[in-house]
Design an enzyme around this catalytic site. Sequence first.
Site, PDB file in Angstrom:
ATOM      1  N   ASP A 139       0.823  -1.206   0.000  1.00 43.23           N
ATOM      2  CA  ASP A 139       0.000   0.000   0.000  1.00 43.23           C
ATOM      3  C   ASP A 139       0.856   1.254   0.000  1.00 43.23           C
ATOM      4  O   ASP A 139       0.355   2.349   0.199  1.00 43.23           O
ATOM      5  CB  ASP A 139      -0.926   0.016   1.212  1.00 43.23           C
ATOM      6  CG  ASP A 139      -0.144  -0.026   2.517  1.00 43.23           C
ATOM      7  OD1 ASP A 139       1.054  -0.320   2.471  1.00 43.23           O
ATOM      8  OD2 ASP A 139      -0.733   0.241   3.573  1.00 43.23           O
ATOM      9  N   LYS A 140       2.148   1.106  -0.198  1.00 42.81           N
ATOM     10  CA  LYS A 140       3.045   2.253  -0.248  1.00 42.81           C
ATOM     11  C   LYS A 140       3.206   2.716  -1.692  1.00 42.81           C
ATOM     12  O   LYS A 140       3.049   1.951  -2.639  1.00 42.81           O
ATOM     13  CB  LYS A 140       4.416   1.899   0.341  1.00 42.81           C
ATOM     14  CG  LYS A 140       4.352   1.381   1.766  1.00 42.81           C
ATOM     15  CD  LYS A 140       3.761   2.401   2.723  1.00 42.81           C
ATOM     16  CE  LYS A 140       3.721   1.876   4.145  1.00 42.81           C
ATOM     17  NZ  LYS A 140       3.101   2.801   5.080  1.00 42.81           N
ATOM     18  N   THR A 141       3.551   4.000  -1.843  1.00 47.42           N
ATOM     19  CA  THR A 141       3.699   4.581  -3.182  1.00 47.42           C
ATOM     20  C   THR A 141       5.157   4.594  -3.623  1.00 47.42           C
ATOM     21  O   THR A 141       5.549   5.398  -4.451  1.00 47.42           O
ATOM     22  CB  THR A 141       3.151   6.019  -3.189  1.00 47.42           C
ATOM     23  OG1 THR A 141       3.835   6.776  -2.184  1.00 47.42           O
ATOM     24  CG2 THR A 141       1.662   6.024  -2.907  1.00 47.42           C
TER      25      THR A 141
END
Length: 533
Positions: free
Chosen positions: A428-430
């Site tokens: 869920d990290k960019t």
Amino acid sequence: MSEPYGITKGKVKWSKLYSFSCLRATASDPAPVQQNLGQPGFSRVVFCNEPQLHKTKPFKYPNNYVSTTKYNFVTFFPKALFEQFRRVANLYFLLAAVLSFTSLAPVSPVSLIAPLVFVVGISMLKEAVEDWHRFVQDLHVNSRITKAHIGSGIFENKAWRELSVGDVVKIHKNEYFPGDLLLLSSSYKDGVCYVETMNLDGETNLTIKRCLEATLGLNKDEEFTNFKAIICCEDPNPNLYTFVGNLEFKTKSYPSCTAQVLLRDTKLRNTDYIYGVVIFSGPDTKTVQNSTMSPSKRSRIERKMDNIICLLFSVLILVSLVSSIGSALFLKTEMHKWWYLHLRDDDPFFSPSEPLLSGVLQFIRALILYGYLIPISLYVSIEVVKVLQAMLINNDIELYDEAACKYAMARTSNLNEELGQVEIILSDKTGTLTCNQMEFQKCSIAGVSYGGDVNEVYLAASRRMNVDIEAYRFSIGESDTTSQSFEMFEFSVADISTERAVLGCNKDMVSENKLGTSFDPNISVIKGFNFRD
């Protein structure tokens, strides 16, 4: 005991960056949902510091006991039997056991029933043991101790399962919240506290919670002697990030939101203590509302085994069908001629006048007789292996967490073979997945430079600048009258006209252009190696 004022005052400095203005409604805010209070879905009423009022209807709410077990004494046998007979092999052996009670069976019924009862019994026993471990874990959680107000400003230890809606509790640092609480005050002067929500969303960053201004003064035990308030809020729901409610305190109503709600199983961090009132307990808490019943988990190998059993069953039917057809044809064409057999028409298995009926009966007998083609011991072996693997996981010293002083706990052994079979990574990290790789560049030992070979980084930079870079390593002795030395440096920005920054060459080579490379004096920046006189 409350802390001295000086210590509390020092902690206020951390929270001076925040103000209560973010919690006040402004004129530009949309129509508040507080108007829905009292309507369906927003009808919960909590009497703060008066839990005895929640013992009778219509304000009777569930207790704070939470259970995650899969079975109980009533539902164990029907549910466990359903789980066992989801397996194709068990269904087949159940069918064979039923047929063994008829006159068609060529073997004793005990020889078919005993293995089935043993296999199903072993599997049900494993399910019972694993569910017992879940019960023990629930008992440990429900037996946790917290401080609850019992009257006259006295807080005593009380187990989580004994808490009721309306109880005022005092939570200390690094303790979990026993239920969904409405924050009343904290050790900070402005009512701020920090909460770790790792058990809910896996987030390690702390969340800031803040109490209402009206309850800031309730920061000592004795302040709750005559504390009375009423909370009107929404009914239990699984929405973790929404809350609608009003706190009626001292004849005034104060709107509250998620900034004042402390959810069950989250932890208090960086705050010495907080005071809160239980608004949702047990199955009404948002955490439990989001949880589901323990599902029936079947591994990939078990599903593949069912397909294999279906294939073996098809082979068994084919063999039995061939045997029954052969028996019927042989009975019709040959066996009635054998005078020494004395075939009789009243024998349904070998009736010369009805060979078709005899073939059907022989087919059923063949299914029972050839039933050992499907190995019933296969499931027993797999169940034993799974139980042993779960024991090894629970006692593996490499999986011990020193920070939490806990071992790994396998709540079910049905998915042991799925461990390590990672196919998809969800993030869920960019950011991007990177590879940290260290490469030797160069070093200087006793004034001598070593290394300096061109690596991929240098080549990529040279391709961007359309410059052909080669690796050089110079070692010029002192035989010449003029001692010269060349040192190779990392990429740098230099001016050709002043620093003579070139790729491994000296001043004369630049002026005579002996490298075969055309240098433009207008170029002010070259990424390469610095030349030093």
